[in-house]
Design an enzyme around this catalytic site. Structure first.
Site, PDB file in Angstrom:
ATOM      1  N   SER A  23      15.899  25.154  40.340  1.00 16.53           N
ATOM      2  CA  SER A  23      16.559  23.860  40.472  1.00 16.53           C
ATOM      3  C   SER A  23      16.141  22.958  39.329  1.00 16.53           C
ATOM      4  O   SER A  23      15.061  23.121  38.747  1.00 16.53           O
ATOM      5  CB  SER A  23      16.206  23.210  41.814  1.00 16.53           C
ATOM      6  OG  SER A  23      16.754  21.904  41.899  1.00 16.53           O
ATOM      7  N   TYR A  69       9.196  20.113  47.102  1.00 14.82           N
ATOM      8  CA  TYR A  69      10.263  21.003  46.640  1.00 14.82           C
ATOM      9  C   TYR A  69      10.222  21.145  45.123  1.00 14.82           C
ATOM     10  O   TYR A  69      10.307  22.252  44.589  1.00 14.82           O
ATOM     11  CB  TYR A  69      11.608  20.450  47.103  1.00 14.82           C
ATOM     12  CG  TYR A  69      12.808  21.236  46.639  1.00 14.82           C
ATOM     13  CD1 TYR A  69      13.184  22.409  47.280  1.00 14.82           C
ATOM     14  CD2 TYR A  69      13.580  20.785  45.578  1.00 14.82           C
ATOM     15  CE1 TYR A  69      14.292  23.125  46.855  1.00 14.82           C
ATOM     16  CE2 TYR A  69      14.692  21.491  45.148  1.00 14.82           C
ATOM     17  CZ  TYR A  69      15.047  22.661  45.798  1.00 14.82           C
ATOM     18  OH  TYR A  69      16.150  23.365  45.368  1.00 14.82           O
ATOM     19  N   ALA A 110       7.677  20.649  43.136  1.00 11.38           N
ATOM     20  CA  ALA A 110       6.462  21.351  42.732  1.00 11.38           C
ATOM     21  C   ALA A 110       6.625  22.856  42.896  1.00 11.38           C
ATOM     22  O   ALA A 110       6.219  23.640  42.026  1.00 11.38           O
ATOM     23  CB  ALA A 110       5.276  20.847  43.553  1.00 11.38           C
ATOM     24  N   ALA A 111       7.220  23.279  44.000  1.00 11.48           N
ATOM     25  CA  ALA A 111       7.421  24.705  44.232  1.00 11.48           C
ATOM     26  C   ALA A 111       8.384  25.301  43.208  1.00 11.48           C
ATOM     27  O   ALA A 111       8.167  26.406  42.691  1.00 11.48           O
ATOM     28  CB  ALA A 111       7.937  24.932  45.651  1.00 11.48           C
ATOM     29  N   LYS A 112       9.457  24.577  42.886  1.00  4.53           N
ATOM     30  CA  LYS A 112      10.428  25.079  41.910  1.00  4.53           C
ATOM     31  C   LYS A 112       9.823  25.125  40.508  1.00  4.53           C
ATOM     32  O   LYS A 112      10.141  26.024  39.716  1.00  4.53           O
ATOM     33  CB  LYS A 112      11.674  24.208  41.925  1.00  4.53           C
ATOM     34  CG  LYS A 112      12.502  24.330  43.199  1.00  4.53           C
ATOM     35  CD  LYS A 112      13.006  25.743  43.400  1.00  4.53           C
ATOM     36  CE  LYS A 112      13.910  25.853  44.611  1.00  4.53           C
ATOM     37  NZ  LYS A 112      14.417  27.229  44.827  1.00  4.53           N
TER      38      LYS A 112
END
Length: 384
Positions: free
Chosen positions: A185, A198, A200-202
């Protein structure tokens, strides 16, 4: 001495790089266009190829399954909602898929990943494309969260839910010189409020696959797809939280979110993967913000503050904040199946496509970090 050298380079390299980029951009754009056209004519033929798609029960994963079906591939659809996969498998076969294998699995569990990869290899003998689309978003401010149990769930699904299937499938992808496609993303580098975990994870996901691309040294291709706002179930107002064997859908988004067509993004992903593109970006003009972030971060920050200043009241979601949720007596809403296709059918032994029947007495996979079901007491909701 090194301090002096770094000081000079800090002053000279950024503007010099921009000038070089400005002069070389037309030539680079022309070369890239020629390469893209060549790969479009001589891209990978997916007929009879084996494609595993995780997160295939809705949204981008579902549409990617349809695009591969049009290319006459053999599909392996993986998701938690097995009942939803039955209808999608029928649609895929109607669009031209050679066969469809469906299986319920939790991609954040290595054992589940090994199971559906092994099933695929035992049935078809190979894996050509692995498409990771499992994703889970949120729209709450971090400081207002009181139940941190949702934090590892978001990180697990958005990061480890991509890493584990890739790790297990890599030996088979090397044998077929296949490709890994990952749904990332634009939030991985473009800061947006209410999406901290979200994003940070992407960001971790993109860095993982960019590093993996160098490690694989061309033996296995890697395509990273990044998108802006996409009209899926996540942005359309539904947030999934699994407790035990029951799937719960909560009305979670408080503000209207309009997005681009998920069908268009799915077409770009599959076309880019078949061409061997390292990146698929939708829309591509988002990239200009990356230059601002690197060279003039203050301008980007001021722009976002100006755009967000129109929000007079600060709104947040209720998921993860410890506030009571309004329960609906109606059953969970599913994304409608296109009317041009037949509705989902129950599995039958006469079907020519391989399917996996659910084991009697088994329950849906439970997330390792999900807490036991508990009801929240009435907590006063603060008025914004």
């Amino acid at each position: 001495m090194m301090d002096l050298v770094n000081s000079v380079l800090n002053f000279v390299v950024p503007p010099a790089s921009l000038v070089m980029l400005a002069f070389s951009w037309p030539a680079l754009y022309f070369i890239n266009t020629c390469e893209r056209m060549y790969n479009s004519f001589f891209g990978e033929d997916m007929e009879d190829k084996i494609v595993i798609i995780t997160g295939a029960s809705s949204g981008i994963g579902e549409q990617i399954a349809y695009e591969y079906a049009k290319k006459k591939a053999h599909l392996v659809l993986v998701a938690r909602r097995e009942t939803r996969l039955w209808g999608i498998s029928e649609n895929a076969r109607a669009l031209g898929a050679k066969s469809v294998l469906i299986t319920a699995a939790d991609v954040v569990k290595e054992a589940d990943c090994r199971r559906f990869i092994t099933e695929t290899v035992n049935l078809y003998g190979r894996v050509d494309h692995l498409v990771n689309t499992a994703s889970l978003g949120h729209t709450f401010y971090l400081e207002e969260a009181t139940d941190t149990n949702v934090f590892p769930i978001l990180m697990d699904i958005n990061f480890w839910g991509n890493v584990y299937p890739t790790y297990v499938a890599l030996p088979y992808l090397r044998q077929s010189r296949g490709r890994v496609i990952v749904n990332a993303s634009v939030e991985s580098w473009l800061p947006l409020p209410r999406m901290s975990l979200y994003a940070a994870a992407k960001a971790a996901l993109v860095n993982f696959y960019e590093t993996l691309r160098f490690e694989l040294n061309g033996d296995v291709g890697v395509t990273i797809a990044t998108h802006g706002w996409i009209g899926t179930e996540m942005t359309g107002g539904r947030f999934m939280l699994e407790e035990g064997a029951e799937m719960q859908w909560k009305e979670e988004r408080e503000v209207h979110a309009s997005g681009s067509s998920v069908e268009d993004f799915a077409k770009l992903i599959v076309s880019g993967a078949c061409r061997g593109d390292p990146y698929v970006k939708y829309p591509s003009w988002y990239d200009i913000f990356l230059l601002y972030r690197v060279f003039t971060p203050n301008v980007l920050q001021w722009t976002f503050r100006l755009l967000l200043s129109n929000q007079s009241a600060r709104k947040t979601s209720l998921i993860g904040t410890g506030r009571p949720l309004l329960e609906s007596s109606s059953p969970p809403r599913m994304q409608p199946i296109p009317e041009t296709f037949s509705p989902p059918r129950q599995p039958s032994s006469e079907s020519s496509s391989p399917r996996r029947r659910p084991v009697s007495g088994s329950s849906s996979p439970q997330h390792p970090s999900a807490s036991p079901r508990r009801r929240m007491g009435p907590v006063p909701v603060q008025q914004d």
